[in-house]
Write a protein that holds these residues in place. Structure first.
Motif, PDB file in Angstrom:
ATOM      1  N   ILE A  79       0.836  -1.208   0.000  1.00  0.00           N
ATOM      2  CA  ILE A  79       0.000   0.000   0.000  1.00  0.00           C
ATOM      3  C   ILE A  79       0.862   1.247   0.000  1.00  0.00           C
ATOM      4  N   ALA A  80       1.905   1.243   0.824  1.00  0.00           N
ATOM      5  CA  ALA A  80       2.764   2.425   0.940  1.00  0.00           C
ATOM      6  C   ALA A  80       3.909   2.430  -0.062  1.00  0.00           C
ATOM      7  N   GLY A  81       3.998   1.392  -0.897  1.00  0.00           N
ATOM      8  CA  GLY A  81       5.093   1.318  -1.856  1.00  0.00           C
ATOM      9  C   GLY A  81       6.444   1.131  -1.194  1.00  0.00           C
ATOM     10  N   GLU A  82       6.451   0.404  -0.057  1.00  0.00           N
ATOM     11  CA  GLU A  82       7.680   0.250   0.720  1.00  0.00           C
ATOM     12  C   GLU A  82       8.232  -1.165   0.674  1.00  0.00           C
TER      13      GLU A  82
ATOM     14  N   PHE B  22      12.939  -8.324   1.358  1.00  0.00           N
ATOM     15  CA  PHE B  22      12.571  -9.142   2.510  1.00  0.00           C
ATOM     16  C   PHE B  22      11.077  -9.087   2.816  1.00  0.00           C
ATOM     17  N   SER B  23      10.313  -8.320   2.063  1.00  0.00           N
ATOM     18  CA  SER B  23       8.889  -8.148   2.329  1.00  0.00           C
ATOM     19  C   SER B  23       8.095  -9.390   1.945  1.00  0.00           C
ATOM     20  N   ASP B  24       7.023  -9.617   2.707  1.00  0.00           N
ATOM     21  CA  ASP B  24       6.025 -10.596   2.293  1.00  0.00           C
ATOM     22  C   ASP B  24       5.086  -9.926   1.300  1.00  0.00           C
ATOM     23  N   LEU B  25       4.363 -10.737   0.560  1.00  0.00           N
ATOM     24  CA  LEU B  25       3.251 -10.241  -0.230  1.00  0.00           C
ATOM     25  C   LEU B  25       1.960 -10.591   0.511  1.00  0.00           C
ATOM     26  N   ASP B  26       1.157  -9.567   0.821  1.00  0.00           N
ATOM     27  CA  ASP B  26      -0.113  -9.779   1.518  1.00  0.00           C
ATOM     28  C   ASP B  26      -1.238  -9.561   0.523  1.00  0.00           C
ATOM     29  N   LEU B  27      -1.894 -10.650   0.102  1.00  0.00           N
ATOM     30  CA  LEU B  27      -2.917 -10.569  -0.928  1.00  0.00           C
ATOM     31  C   LEU B  27      -4.276 -10.970  -0.368  1.00  0.00           C
TER      32      LEU B  27
ATOM     33  N   GLU C 208      -7.345  -2.347   6.952  1.00  0.00           N
ATOM     34  CA  GLU C 208      -6.696  -1.385   6.069  1.00  0.00           C
ATOM     35  C   GLU C 208      -7.413  -1.393   4.737  1.00  0.00           C
ATOM     36  N   ASP C 209      -7.105  -0.430   3.900  1.00  0.00           N
ATOM     37  CA  ASP C 209      -7.659  -0.401   2.546  1.00  0.00           C
ATOM     38  C   ASP C 209      -6.625  -0.963   1.577  1.00  0.00           C
ATOM     39  N   PRO C 210      -6.717  -2.231   1.233  1.00  0.00           N
ATOM     40  CA  PRO C 210      -5.748  -2.784   0.279  1.00  0.00           C
ATOM     41  C   PRO C 210      -5.967  -2.194  -1.109  1.00  0.00           C
TER      42      PRO C 210
END
Length: 276
Positions: free
Chosen positions: A38-41, A45-50, A118-120
């Motif tokens: 959402i924040a483009g961050e 190492f990030s997960d993908l939350d779908l 949150e608003d995905p």
């Protein structure tokens, strides 16, 4: 056409494959991305939350096919398990690869999609159905409840003190870790007006508090655990005063008794004095 050039290559490739696959899967009517997307961050190492939106009539069948659907999204699917450990059986925690990638797939019926924290970002939807579902209510992130915490904190403190005195050091370490995630960090984020997710990224988001939190991290021995317990109680007291305006409120009987009990722990262990 949406592009994902800001994402790491592995994440981008997965998302492009998933976007191509989802419209062809019967029962799925939407795909959205949350978390750091959402924040483009996102980084390597990030997960993908779908979020996978499901037509209500297809809900039971889709739940039965969670792992099969995960494999349809990307053929590199390795393994996955449902999220009962976090109270969310609709969640499928997945690992894809190589290269390895952690992906959380949350299957949500359109009937329930408006209930969210949150608003995905909606990446695909059939006939605006997911947008319409989100329009039914605003997202609401569960904030730390100081009263809920206060009702439990001193009983937890006694429990950790007993584990230290008995010599169950790893149990005490688990208790202190639980406090950091469920009590101390959420109250600190609340004080700062920031949404909390346990201790995630607290080093970047609240660096000064993260330094204070270091005092609650103990080594594997009774003396270190006793010092960390005292530090945790001290830190909680400071946060509580801010969260609930309790500075001038008389301590409850349970607080007085547990403070005295913890204050006597170093002597019972044959150590030095206590600040509690």
């Amino acid at each position: 056409m949406r592009t994902y050039n800001h994402m790491p290559t592995r994440h981008r490739v997965f998302l492009e494959r998933a976007l191509a696959a989802v419209p062809a899967i019967d029962g799925l009517v939407g795909l959205a991305a949350g978390g750091s997307f959402i924040a483009g961050e996102m980084d390597e190492f990030s997960d993908l939350d779908l979020v996978l939106a499901v037509e209500p009539g297809a809900w039971p069948e889709i739940l039965d096919r969670q792992q099969a659907i995960a494999a349809e999204l990307d053929p590199s699917f390795l393994a996955g398990f449902t999220g009962e450990h976090v109270g969310e059986p609709r969640l499928l925690v997945c690992l894809y690869g190589p290269p390895l990638l952690h992906v959380d797939l949350k299957f949500v019926s359109l009937d329930d999609a408006h209930e969210r924290i949150e608003d995905p970002v909606i990446l695909w939807e059939a006939d605006g159905c997911l947008s319409a579902a989100f329009a039914r209510a605003a997202p609401r992130y569960p904030a730390a409840d100081p009263d809920w915490i206060e009702d439990r904190f001193w009983i937890w403190a006694h429990y950790v003190a007993d584990k230290i005195e008995r010599g169950e050091i790893f149990e005490a370490l688990d208790g202190l870790g639980f406090w950091r995630a469920v009590v101390l960090a959420p109250l600190a984020f609340r004080r700062a007006g920031v949404e909390a997710t346990g201790v995630r990224r607290i080093e970047d988001r609240l660096p000064a508090f993260a330094t204070d939190l270091e005092r609650t991290v103990a080594g594997v021995d009774a003396e270190a655990c006793a010092a960390a317990l005292e530090a945790a109680i001290e830190l909680y007291t400071e946060l509580r005063e801010t969260a609930a305006a309790r500075r001038d409120v008389e301590a409850s009987p349970v607080e007085r008794e547990v403070r005295a009990y913890v204050a006597g722990l170093p002597a019972r262990l044959g150590l030095g004095g206590s600040r509690v």
